[in-house]
Write an enzyme that holds these catalytic residues in place. Structure first.
Site, PDB file in Angstrom:
ATOM      1  N   TYR A  32     -14.047  18.768   0.654  1.00  0.00           N
ATOM      2  CA  TYR A  32     -14.264  20.086   1.258  1.00  0.00           C
ATOM      3  C   TYR A  32     -13.292  20.248   2.417  1.00  0.00           C
ATOM      4  O   TYR A  32     -13.074  19.326   3.205  1.00  0.00           O
ATOM      5  CB  TYR A  32     -15.696  20.222   1.782  1.00  0.00           C
ATOM      6  CG  TYR A  32     -15.919  21.522   2.541  1.00  0.00           C
ATOM      7  CD1 TYR A  32     -16.348  22.663   1.884  1.00  0.00           C
ATOM      8  CD2 TYR A  32     -15.661  21.598   3.914  1.00  0.00           C
ATOM      9  CE1 TYR A  32     -16.537  23.859   2.572  1.00  0.00           C
ATOM     10  CE2 TYR A  32     -15.833  22.785   4.604  1.00  0.00           C
ATOM     11  CZ  TYR A  32     -16.274  23.913   3.930  1.00  0.00           C
ATOM     12  OH  TYR A  32     -16.432  25.089   4.599  1.00  0.00           O
TER      13      TYR A  32
ATOM     14  N   GLU B 140     -11.215  28.720   3.261  1.00  0.00           N
ATOM     15  CA  GLU B 140     -12.103  27.672   2.768  1.00  0.00           C
ATOM     16  C   GLU B 140     -11.652  27.214   1.386  1.00  0.00           C
ATOM     17  O   GLU B 140     -11.456  28.034   0.489  1.00  0.00           O
ATOM     18  CB  GLU B 140     -13.545  28.178   2.697  1.00  0.00           C
ATOM     19  CG  GLU B 140     -14.531  27.102   2.248  1.00  0.00           C
ATOM     20  CD  GLU B 140     -15.958  27.618   2.153  1.00  0.00           C
ATOM     21  OE1 GLU B 140     -16.834  27.069   2.834  1.00  0.00           O
ATOM     22  OE2 GLU B 140     -16.183  28.582   1.388  1.00  0.00           O
TER      23      GLU B 140
END
Length: 386
Positions: free
Chosen positions: A109, A197
């Site tokens: 992530y 993101e």
């Protein structure tokens, strides 16, 4: 402003960031024609909506053949996709994206955003990619690290290595990850992003660092510098009331409550919403008409609030400084002449020309409830909608 995944990936590609090859389309026939350009054993079909959680909602499918792709695309296009971010009403899928499959060795992530508290750029990274980062933060906070960067033209190699250290990479893949962080930082500043993101960021079996999914949000205040990005806006994904508000330069955000709010000043608007909650109800919106609003702007604001079917009452809270109370009052009266108002409205006026404002409202045919202060106004609107 938000954009779709396929648009975000095109932006990433412009900054030298590796993403899978893919195509998007508005119809199934268009999609089947475009996928002929792809070189892949499997097809990854993705619904394009402005919301996360698509995979869990059936919006991402891995398919083996063109026939399977056609069948799934027909099922997905036009479907209402309901995720934890869309709410129960869901979002209709109006465009599809297909990309080449990737051989995944490991998922990570990565995100980059503005940390307003420290006035720095924050990178958040984890070796637990492909999951909701909120869930990871709740159950395994030690698996997430935050690296804050002083705002400057470039990010150092040492800072990049701090961001990716939790990935535990080595050799060429580590070098690629460092270059990725540099590129994301450069893009973040160049396009006035508020968030980038990547979830998941993957290490392929060929030791390549690839952005498998991407979400990019932009600072609305910087969009005037980027007409090419403004052109990516998809109005189908936005709330109709918020679109209308933007046409009148109103700061409006739709919420889930039943008391509409019209306030001047963001701080006063937040205080107004807080006191509504204090008395046991929920605000239906955030709406700041601004300091120098005209009666036309006030009229437009009232119409937008009334277009929300959940609104059972309206609290107008104006402290006149630059914004004159008589202008606000005339805007309310003008709007009332054009639309049928059959819900209670509580008005609290203070400041510049508040006596003239009260006189205009009192001489109108509107059934208004006057309040002396904010506490009194909140109590009266909560009682009025019962």
């Amino acid at each position: 402003m938000n954009i779709h995944e396929h648009q975000a990936k095109e932006l990433l590609r412009k900054y030298g960031i590796l993403v899978p090859n893919g195509v998007f389309a508005f119809t199934v026939n268009e999609l089947l024609e475009k996928v002929k350009k792809l070189n892949t054993k499997k097809y990854v079909l993705k619904a394009q909506i402005h919301a996360g959680g698509r995979g869990k909602a059936g919006g991402v499918k891995i398919l083996n053949t063109i026939e399977e792709l056609e069948k799934s695309a027909n099922e997905l296009l036009g479907k209402k996709l309901i995720t934890h971010q869309t709410g129960p009403e869901g979002k209709e899928v109006k465009r599809l994206y297909v990309e080449e499959s990737s051989d995944i060795q490991k998922e990570f992530y990565l995100s980059c955003l503005v940390d307003r508290k420290s006035s720095k750029i924050a990178f958040i990274s984890s070796d637990q990619g492909g999951m909701d980062i909120e869930e990871v933060a709740s159950k395994s906070p030690e698996k997430i690290i935050t690296t804050k960067i002083e705002l400057k033209d470039d990010i150092s190699i040492e800072e990049c290595e701090n961001v990716i250290k939790i990935f535990n990479l080595s050799g060429n893949s580590k070098e690629e990850a460092v270059l990725l962080i540099k590129s994301i930082y450069k893009m973040f500043l160049s396009v006035d992003a508020s968030m980038i993101e990547i979830n998941p960021l993957i290490l392929t079996k060929e030791e390549k660092i690839v952005c498998l999914d991407a979400k990019v949000n932009f600072d609305d205040n910087g969009l005037f510098r980027h007409p090419e990005i403004t052109g990516l806006r998809d109005l189908n994904e936005e709330n109709p009331e918020e679109i209308e508000a933007s046409k009148h330069d109103l700061s409006y955000i739709k919420l889930n409550g039943n008391i509409g709010c019209m306030v001047n000043g963001a701080g006063l608007a937040m205080a107004t919403m807080d006191i509504i909650k204090l008395y046991g109800e929920e605000p239906a919106n955030f709406l700041d008409v601004g300091g120098g609003a005209s009666k036309e702007k006030v009229s437009a604001a009232l119409k937008i609030i009334l277009s929300d079917k959940n609104v059972k009452g309206i609290l107008i809270n104006i402290f006149g400084g630059i914004m004159r109370c008589d202008v606000l009052a005339q805007g309310v009266v003008d709007a009332a002449k054009q639309i049928n108002i059959n819900i209670p409205i509580v008005v609290r006026l203070a400041g510049t020309n508040f006596e003239k404002g009260k006189e205009i409202l009192n001489n109108s045919s509107l059934k208004l409830i006057s309040a002396d202060n904010l506490d009194d106004a909140a109590l009266k609107i909560v009682e009025a909608i019962k």
